[in-house]
Design a protein around this motif. Structure first.
Motif, PDB file in Angstrom:
ATOM      1  N   PHE A   1      21.630  42.056  53.294  1.00  0.00           N
ATOM      2  CA  PHE A   1      22.640  41.664  54.263  1.00  0.00           C
ATOM      3  C   PHE A   1      23.111  40.229  54.006  1.00  0.00           C
ATOM      4  O   PHE A   1      24.305  39.935  54.094  1.00  0.00           O
ATOM      5  CB  PHE A   1      22.085  41.793  55.683  1.00  0.00           C
ATOM      6  N   VAL A   2      22.157  39.355  53.683  1.00  0.00           N
ATOM      7  CA  VAL A   2      22.529  37.974  53.378  1.00  0.00           C
ATOM      8  C   VAL A   2      23.437  37.931  52.151  1.00  0.00           C
ATOM      9  O   VAL A   2      24.427  37.186  52.102  1.00  0.00           O
ATOM     10  CB  VAL A   2      21.272  37.114  53.152  1.00  0.00           C
ATOM     11  N   LYS A   3      23.123  38.759  51.176  1.00  0.00           N
ATOM     12  CA  LYS A   3      23.922  38.812  49.947  1.00  0.00           C
ATOM     13  C   LYS A   3      25.344  39.240  50.229  1.00  0.00           C
ATOM     14  O   LYS A   3      26.300  38.657  49.702  1.00  0.00           O
ATOM     15  CB  LYS A   3      23.257  39.780  48.955  1.00  0.00           C
ATOM     16  N   ARG A   4      25.522  40.256  51.089  1.00  0.00           N
ATOM     17  CA  ARG A   4      26.862  40.727  51.404  1.00  0.00           C
ATOM     18  C   ARG A   4      27.656  39.683  52.189  1.00  0.00           C
ATOM     19  O   ARG A   4      28.859  39.497  51.975  1.00  0.00           O
ATOM     20  CB  ARG A   4      26.788  42.028  52.206  1.00  0.00           C
ATOM     21  N   VAL A   5      26.982  38.989  53.109  1.00  0.00           N
ATOM     22  CA  VAL A   5      27.647  37.939  53.879  1.00  0.00           C
ATOM     23  C   VAL A   5      28.075  36.802  52.966  1.00  0.00           C
ATOM     24  O   VAL A   5      29.179  36.251  53.106  1.00  0.00           O
ATOM     25  CB  VAL A   5      26.728  37.430  55.009  1.00  0.00           C
TER      26      VAL A   5
ATOM     27  N   PHE B   1      27.561  47.551  56.632  1.00  0.00           N
ATOM     28  CA  PHE B   1      26.308  47.402  57.370  1.00  0.00           C
ATOM     29  C   PHE B   1      25.979  48.609  58.240  1.00  0.00           C
ATOM     30  O   PHE B   1      24.814  48.841  58.549  1.00  0.00           O
ATOM     31  CB  PHE B   1      26.357  46.149  58.242  1.00  0.00           C
ATOM     32  N   THR B   2      26.994  49.337  58.661  1.00  0.00           N
ATOM     33  CA  THR B   2      26.747  50.430  59.614  1.00  0.00           C
ATOM     34  C   THR B   2      26.791  51.812  58.978  1.00  0.00           C
ATOM     35  O   THR B   2      26.447  52.785  59.643  1.00  0.00           O
ATOM     36  CB  THR B   2      27.775  50.388  60.754  1.00  0.00           C
ATOM     37  N   TYR B   3      27.195  51.915  57.734  1.00  0.00           N
ATOM     38  CA  TYR B   3      27.299  53.235  57.120  1.00  0.00           C
ATOM     39  C   TYR B   3      25.935  53.908  57.014  1.00  0.00           C
ATOM     40  O   TYR B   3      25.815  55.125  57.126  1.00  0.00           O
ATOM     41  CB  TYR B   3      27.940  53.141  55.733  1.00  0.00           C
ATOM     42  N   GLY B   4      24.899  53.103  56.808  1.00  0.00           N
ATOM     43  CA  GLY B   4      23.552  53.665  56.748  1.00  0.00           C
ATOM     44  C   GLY B   4      23.109  54.239  58.081  1.00  0.00           C
ATOM     45  O   GLY B   4      22.299  55.165  58.131  1.00  0.00           O
TER      46      GLY B   4
ATOM     47  N   SER C   1      20.028  51.979  53.445  1.00  0.00           N
ATOM     48  CA  SER C   1      20.708  50.698  53.331  1.00  0.00           C
ATOM     49  C   SER C   1      19.910  49.820  52.397  1.00  0.00           C
ATOM     50  O   SER C   1      18.694  49.921  52.276  1.00  0.00           O
ATOM     51  CB  SER C   1      20.847  50.011  54.703  1.00  0.00           C
ATOM     52  N   GLY C   2      20.572  48.925  51.738  1.00  0.00           N
ATOM     53  CA  GLY C   2      19.878  48.048  50.813  1.00  0.00           C
ATOM     54  C   GLY C   2      20.655  47.854  49.559  1.00  0.00           C
ATOM     55  O   GLY C   2      21.870  48.027  49.517  1.00  0.00           O
ATOM     56  N   ASP C   3      19.973  47.470  48.482  1.00  0.00           N
ATOM     57  CA  ASP C   3      20.663  47.124  47.255  1.00  0.00           C
ATOM     58  C   ASP C   3      21.381  48.302  46.631  1.00  0.00           C
ATOM     59  O   ASP C   3      22.282  48.125  45.816  1.00  0.00           O
ATOM     60  CB  ASP C   3      19.665  46.552  46.246  1.00  0.00           C
ATOM     61  N   HIS C   4      20.996  49.534  46.969  1.00  0.00           N
ATOM     62  CA  HIS C   4      21.637  50.706  46.366  1.00  0.00           C
ATOM     63  C   HIS C   4      22.662  51.325  47.297  1.00  0.00           C
ATOM     64  O   HIS C   4      23.136  52.407  47.036  1.00  0.00           O
ATOM     65  CB  HIS C   4      20.571  51.737  45.998  1.00  0.00           C
ATOM     66  N   SER C   5      22.969  50.664  48.407  1.00  0.00           N
ATOM     67  CA  SER C   5      23.929  51.196  49.379  1.00  0.00           C
ATOM     68  C   SER C   5      25.302  50.636  49.095  1.00  0.00           C
ATOM     69  O   SER C   5      25.507  49.435  49.056  1.00  0.00           O
ATOM     70  CB  SER C   5      23.510  50.835  50.801  1.00  0.00           C
TER      71      SER C   5
END
Length: 340
Positions: free
Chosen positions: A4-8, A322-325, A333-337
């Motif tokens: 999540f931090v990476k996406r932000v 963030f919410t698709y999972g 959710s995570g690095d493969h999402s």
């Protein structure tokens, strides 16, 4: 958490990059904001019978545009970011003589109102119509609905807005042709004022509806038909599960998933389309002020509007990511999402 931090961080880098490029283009292109404002102020002062004192003009330009035009553009940019981050100061509109933040903050709820309702109406209709088309695959209803959805998907939203305005506004006189509400009414949480807001929003909302309608129905139809052929549905029927539960829990829930990301990212599309939409209906939202800023070369207001549209786009993408999972637990959710 790291994901999540990476996406932000990616979104923040994108925002800074877009802001930097936009700021540089505004400052480096011929007829930059400082020159345009100086010429406008000089013409206004001479038209009023005054003298255009160079020092007074320089002070007026710096006050309205929010930077010293004699500084290098990269220093201007650092100071511009500093004012935004520390003081929420986006500069001052030289035409309206108000802070850009105040103008956009006041106009934002009105744009959200017509855009979100139009988007929600469009995608709700898409889901229902697409499911019905898949259920009646190959029927006359499916053929006619496919033609209708294809046609509406190809109609630009501004064409629909002009047709709605000309027919329902001017020809039949059923709806107002401009404004957000009846200015003769007392503003506040009263029935007449709220009814006036809804009445004035009918045509803009219906035009926003066109933006989200058509393609989604065809996607829902294709997804539903694909899922109807899956093996787990045959197993569900053999187990004696009711048709209603199969339609809602198996078909609809899985067919709607690809539309979710499309809808979240579509929020940005609807807001960007509001520029012409609000101008056509004289509906003073963020889009209307953006168009007005372009026409009047009000660069501080235009820069603030671009930042608004960029932020809305990034927020839509982040929410979808963030919410698709949560919507589809199978992907986690995570690095493969990845949802887009």
């Amino acid at each position: 958490m790291r994901y999540f931090v990476k996406r932000v961080v990616h979104a923040a880098v994108t925002l800074v990059s877009v802001t930097t490029i936009t700021f540089a283009l505004f400052r480096l292109m011929p007829g930059n904001p400082a020159q345009a404002m100086r010429a406008q102020f000089e013409a206004d002062m001479e038209a009023g019978g005054g003298t255009a004192d160079p020092e007074v003009l320089d002070a007026m330009v710096e006050q309205h545009i929010g930077f010293n035009p004699d500084q290098p553009w990269y220093i201007q940019y650092v100071e511009y970011l500093r004012d935004i981050i520390l003081y929420q100061d986006f500069g001052q509109s030289y035409f309206y003589n108000e802070a850009v933040f105040d103008i956009l903050f006041t106009a934002m709820p009105w744009s959200i109102f017509i855009s979100v309702y139009g988007l929600a109406l469009g995608y709700t209709t898409n889901i229902l119509l697409g499911a019905a088309m898949a259920y009646k695959e190959g029927s006359r209803f499916d053929n006619y609905a496919t033609v209708l959805a294809t046609f509406l998907n190809s109609v630009p939203y501004y064409v629909g807005a002009i047709l709605f305005l000309a027919f329902f506004g001017y020809e039949l006189g059923l709806f107002p042709t401009g404004g957000r509400y009846n200015t003769d009414l007392q503003t506040g949480l009263n029935v007449r004022f709220m009814a006036s807001i809804s009445y004035h929003a009918v045509l803009p909302v219906m035009s926003s509806f066109i933006v989200g309608f058509g393609g989604g129905a065809l996607s829902m139809r294709g997804n539903s038909i694909r899922i109807l052929g899956e093996d787990y549905l045959r197993v569900a029927r053999l187990r004696g599960i009711s048709s209603t539960r199969i339609a809602t829990r198996y078909v609809a829930r899985n067919a709607i998933l690809p539309l979710y990301t499309q809808m979240m990212i579509g929020i940005a599309t609807v807001f960007s389309s509001s520029v012409l939409l609000e101008f056509i209906f004289t509906y003073p939202g963020v889009g209307w002020y953006t168009y007005d800023a372009v026409m009047r070369r009000d660069y501080p207001l235009l820069m603030g509007s671009f930042l608004f549209f960029t932020i809305v786009t990034l927020i839509g993408i982040l929410i979808a990511e963030f919410t698709y999972g949560l919507v589809d637990p199978r992907i986690g959710s995570g690095d493969h999402s990845e949802s887009y």
